[in-house]
Design an enzyme around this catalytic site. Sequence first.
Site, PDB file in Angstrom:
ATOM      1  CG  ASP A  94      13.617   9.765  -5.397  1.00  0.00           C
ATOM      2  OD1 ASP A  94      14.355   8.762  -5.363  1.00  0.00           O
ATOM      3  OD2 ASP A  94      13.506  10.550  -4.443  1.00  0.00           O
ATOM      4  CB  ALA A  95      12.353   4.569  -8.973  1.00  0.00           C
ATOM      5  CE  LYS A  96      15.647   7.431  -2.110  1.00  0.00           C
ATOM      6  NZ  LYS A  96      14.592   8.328  -2.630  1.00  0.00           N
ATOM      7  NE  ARG A  97      11.478   0.933  -9.529  1.00  0.00           N
ATOM      8  CZ  ARG A  97      10.309   0.964  -8.916  1.00  0.00           C
ATOM      9  NH1 ARG A  97      10.246   0.699  -7.621  1.00  0.00           N
ATOM     10  NH2 ARG A  97       9.208   1.238  -9.577  1.00  0.00           N
ATOM     11  CB  THR A 121      17.297   7.573  -7.443  1.00  0.00           C
ATOM     12  OG1 THR A 121      15.924   7.193  -7.219  1.00  0.00           O
ATOM     13  CG2 THR A 121      17.381   9.085  -7.557  1.00  0.00           C
TER      14      THR A 121
END
Length: 271
Positions: A94-97, A121
């Site tokens: 879960d990094a939401k790059r 993510t």
Amino acid sequence: MSNFIQTLNDAWQRTNSLLCVGLDPEPSKFPGALAGRPEAIFDFCRTIVDATAPYASSFKPQIAYFAAHRAEDQLEQLIAHIHENHPGLPVILDAKRGDIGSTAEQYAREAFERYQADAVTVNPYMGFDSIEPYLEHEGKGVIVLCRTSNAGGSDLQFLETGGRPLYQVVAQLAAEKWNASGQLALVVGATFPKEIEVVRGIVGDMPLLIPGIGAQGGDVQATVNAGRTANGTGMLINSSRAIIYAGKDDDFAEAAAKVAMETRDRINAFR
């Protein structure tokens, strides 16, 4: 070589679970026995993983909780531990790059080569350019933010464009134009079951990562009713804090296992 979607489908069937256990380690919340240990984050998360794996179909470590404590090496260890000791349970970083070009290429290498995650993510705000570099990693999953579980998500995700909310546009783009690898999924929060139902109608059987049933208060029955596919799967229903901090003492692993089992069973009751 199996890919993310195949591994995920196999895990749903084998484990009879749609539960994704989120790993958000905060040392100030660890039991006293772990206090002061240089590898405390790894030790805590490994113990949680081993205790909850019988009830989960995936794990989701949140990179910020590791990076903030200079524990990226412990995150590497943790993902390697999951792959070695719980094979077939996919790991979602879960990094939401959300960047483009060569920068996105480096973020993709970080997720898939350094950490060996099965999926990551990503934020689609900058369009397909910010997603394409991840698709070049064969078999790896890309999970696109669509309708997030936080209240402030409505500030942008509900803006009308072409007569419909932006989150619906993202869902349609993901389903019809962006999914060149066949490994895309979407994030849709459990706090918005009506939107889950709308997204499911747009994307068909595409997997949905659904946070928000634990500490954020999303309703399990409404979530399952809105998001399940015809075969009763299609969802990675995530719970983090409600599971990993279920116990505050040295029996924290047993407490986490108990809540994970109860959460899995509550989800299954409505499938």
